[in-house]
Design an enzyme around this catalytic site. Structure first.
Site, PDB file in Angstrom:
ATOM      1  CB  SER A 224      -0.903   0.029   1.231  1.00  0.00           C
ATOM      2  OG  SER A 224      -1.611   1.247   1.252  1.00  0.00           O
TER       3      SER A 224
ATOM      4  CE  LYS B  30      -2.843  -2.436  -0.544  1.00  0.00           C
ATOM      5  NZ  LYS B  30      -3.553  -2.336  -1.753  1.00  0.00           N
TER       6      LYS B  30
ATOM      7  CG  HIS C 183      -4.896  -0.887   3.914  1.00  0.00           C
ATOM      8  ND1 HIS C 183      -5.025  -0.340   2.650  1.00  0.00           N
ATOM      9  CD2 HIS C 183      -4.080  -0.048   4.596  1.00  0.00           C
ATOM     10  CE1 HIS C 183      -4.332   0.774   2.589  1.00  0.00           C
ATOM     11  NE2 HIS C 183      -3.749   0.977   3.748  1.00  0.00           N
ATOM     12  CG  ASN C 184      -6.981  -1.345  -0.681  1.00  0.00           C
ATOM     13  OD1 ASN C 184      -5.998  -1.220   0.057  1.00  0.00           O
ATOM     14  ND2 ASN C 184      -6.864  -1.392  -1.984  1.00  0.00           N
TER      15      ASN C 184
END
Ligand SMILES: NC(=O)c1ccc[n+]([C@@H]2O[C@H](COP(=O)([O-])OP(=O)(O)OC[C@H]3O[C@@H](n4cnc5c(N)ncnc54)[C@H](OP(=O)(O)O)[C@@H]3O)[C@@H](O)[C@H]2O)c1
Length: 484
Positions: free
Chosen positions: A136, A190, A193-194
């Site tokens: 990221s 991830k 997270h997004n």
């Protein structure tokens, strides 16, 4: 001119894919002293990167995948940084032809975690290690230090980890990279997270919209408010760049740029995956869900056109104490944001249980503190909360966050109520408050839903006063209950 065959085993690590992310990741590795093998489907790009950035470190370019794999020191570590999906599978198929047992393929693209799980199992059967690593921070992060979330085997991390930790962002001397867990755990984290990033952006958007509607602030004035907020609890990269976006004036017209940008938000799919996966796991991620749906609503021109003349029957705004209103919005934003993070961590916890991953939530918050888009001061507090209790079932139940939510609640309720009264959409503010009230409720109308389900579908129900599973014979005289 074709690139000459490189010397076998001369590179420490390799990157396939010289697009925006791959070239910057390769440069980051080279700048940190690693000898980096590079290749790309279209070899002109490989040559360009090797020539343009030669002064930054050692690049070992290859014309094709055979030479690329040959150039890597054993056990080989080859990174794929291409478009997620079939392109990733195409690269893996090529790599497999030239790799040997114990070699490691690392997918740093935004792959769906279930694809990563499939690939890892297939490659394991072929004696290869496969690491799905979430990266990221966009272009700048890839070059200067991203947050990296690698999954895969511990063995693979022992070989790969030191390199990734070195090139990752560092906060207070700690790398923003850690071994997340087995197989698809890295890509899962991830993805969440997004998803959290979607919610974080939406709550900032809702605050902006309310300040404009209620107080008539200009974009630049809202930008000033946000810059001020960025000095406190809400200190974050997203808050900082939002203030910058709002202050931007269009050179051609002299108008605020934000007023000239079409209000149709795009998405590339990771928010959608987070919501789809949350539904599979039955985890309510209402903040991320509403943020994703809000983008969908904004990008539905036919529906928006059809509703343009709908009456709102809303009261006009009349804010007497402007500073108090601004502070209320700030608190509603903060509380909604904490709820979105709390829900995101619940999704990670549920997946860890489902897939047998040992994920340390505190470590996830720690590696998100730098490099990535959601980097923020309050991630330190999240790390502390999970360090204190790694099994914390609800982040909003942690003493610190619970106290913060209590401070924000009156303002949060006022803002949600006022948004409804005055006809302003605030989907994440309001759904987060509903979630808070739902999760703390002593009793929910779910009991009635169970009754309805039993009536039409004999789905049975449990009782609060005795053990067992029950069904009411709704169609029979007297509606007797039977135990199943
Ligand atoms: N951009 C971001 O901010 C960001 C952030 C985090 C993660 N990511 C992820 O990083 C990955 C790369 O993104 P990017 O922005 O660098 O993309 P990009 O600039 O569009 O580059 C795409 C790369 O994929 C290669 N490629 C496409 N199809 C291929 C195929 N069938 N076989 C082999 N190579 C193929 C391209 O090769 P050619 O040059 O030959 O076309 C090019 O090197 C994606 O998974 C993306 O989701 C991006």
């Amino acid at each position: 001119m074709a690139i000459p065959t490189p010397q076998a085993g001369s590179a420490d690590i390799g990157v396939m894919g010289m697009g925006v992310m791959g070239s910057n990741l390769a440069r980051n590795l080279a700048r940190n002293g690693y000898k980096v093998a590079i290749t790309n489907r279209t070899s002109a790009k490989t040559q360009k990167v090797a020539a343009k950035y030669a002064s930054e470190g050692t690049f070992i370019p290859s014309e094709d995948v055979a030479d690329f794999i040959l150039s890597l020191e054993k056990p080989r570590v080859a990174i794929i940084m291409v478009k997620a999906g079939p392109a990733t599978d195409a690269c893996i198929d090529q790599f497999k032809q030239y790799m040997e047992e114990g070699d490691i393929i690392v997918d740093c693209g935004n792959s769906l975690f279930s694809d990563t799980r499939r690939r890892e199992a297939e490659l394991k059967a072929a004696g290869l290690h496969f690491v799905g690593a979430g990266v990221s921070g966009g272009e700048e992060g890839a070059l200067l230090g991203p947050a990296i979330m690698p999954g895969g085997s511990k063995w693979a991390y022992d070989r790969l980890g030191p390199m990734f930790e070195k090139i990752s962002a560092h906060v207070e001397g700690e790398p923003c990279c850690t071994h997340v867990g087995a197989d698809g755990a890295g890509h899962f984290v991830k993805m969440v997270h997004n998803g959290i990033e979607y919610a974080d952006m939406q709550v900032i958007g809702e605050a902006y919209d309310l300040l404009r509607r209620a107080l008539g602030l200009t974009p630049a004035q809202v930008g000033e408010v946000f810059a001020r907020w960025n000095e406190g609890d809400l200190d974050s990269y997203l808050m900082e760049i939002t203030a910058e976006v709002l202050k931007q004036v269009d050179a051609e017209t002299g108008k605020p740029l934000v007023d000239l940008i079409q209000d149709a938000a795009g998405q590339k799919g990771t928010g959608m995956w987070t919501v789809q996966t949350a539904l599979d796991l039955a985890v309510p991620v209402t903040g991320i869900g509403e943020a994703t749906f809000a983008r969908g609503l904004s990008s539905a021109p036919e529906q928006r056109q059809a509703a343009q003349n709908f009456e709102g029957q809303a009261e006009p705004w009349q804010v007497k104490d402007r500073e108090a209103f601004i502070e209320d919005v700030r608190q509603a934003l903060f509380a909604s944001k904490v709820v979105a993070y709390s829900q995101g961590f619940n999704e990670i916890q549920a997946a860890a249980k489902e897939y047998g991953w040992q994920i340390e939530n505190g470590d996830m918050a720690r590696i998100w503190r730098g490099g990535c888009i959601i980097r923020a001061r309050f991630l330190n507090d999240i790390t502390r909360a999970f360090e204190k209790d790694p099994e914390l079932p609800l982040l909003i139940g942690d003493e610190y966050f619970y106290g913060k939510i209590q401070e924000c609640l009156p303002a949060w309720r006022r803002i949600v109520a006022q948004a409804a009264l005055h006809g302003a959409p605030a989907p994440v503010f309001s759904s987060s408050l509903s979630y808070y009230d739902g999760v703390r409720a002593k009793r929910l109308p779910a009991a009635l839903i169970q009754g309805q389900r039993d009536f039409f579908g004999s789905h049975t129900y449990k009782r609060v006063d005795k053990e067992g599973t029950f069904h009411t014979l709704w169609a029979q005289q007297g509606r007797p209950e039977e135990q199943w």
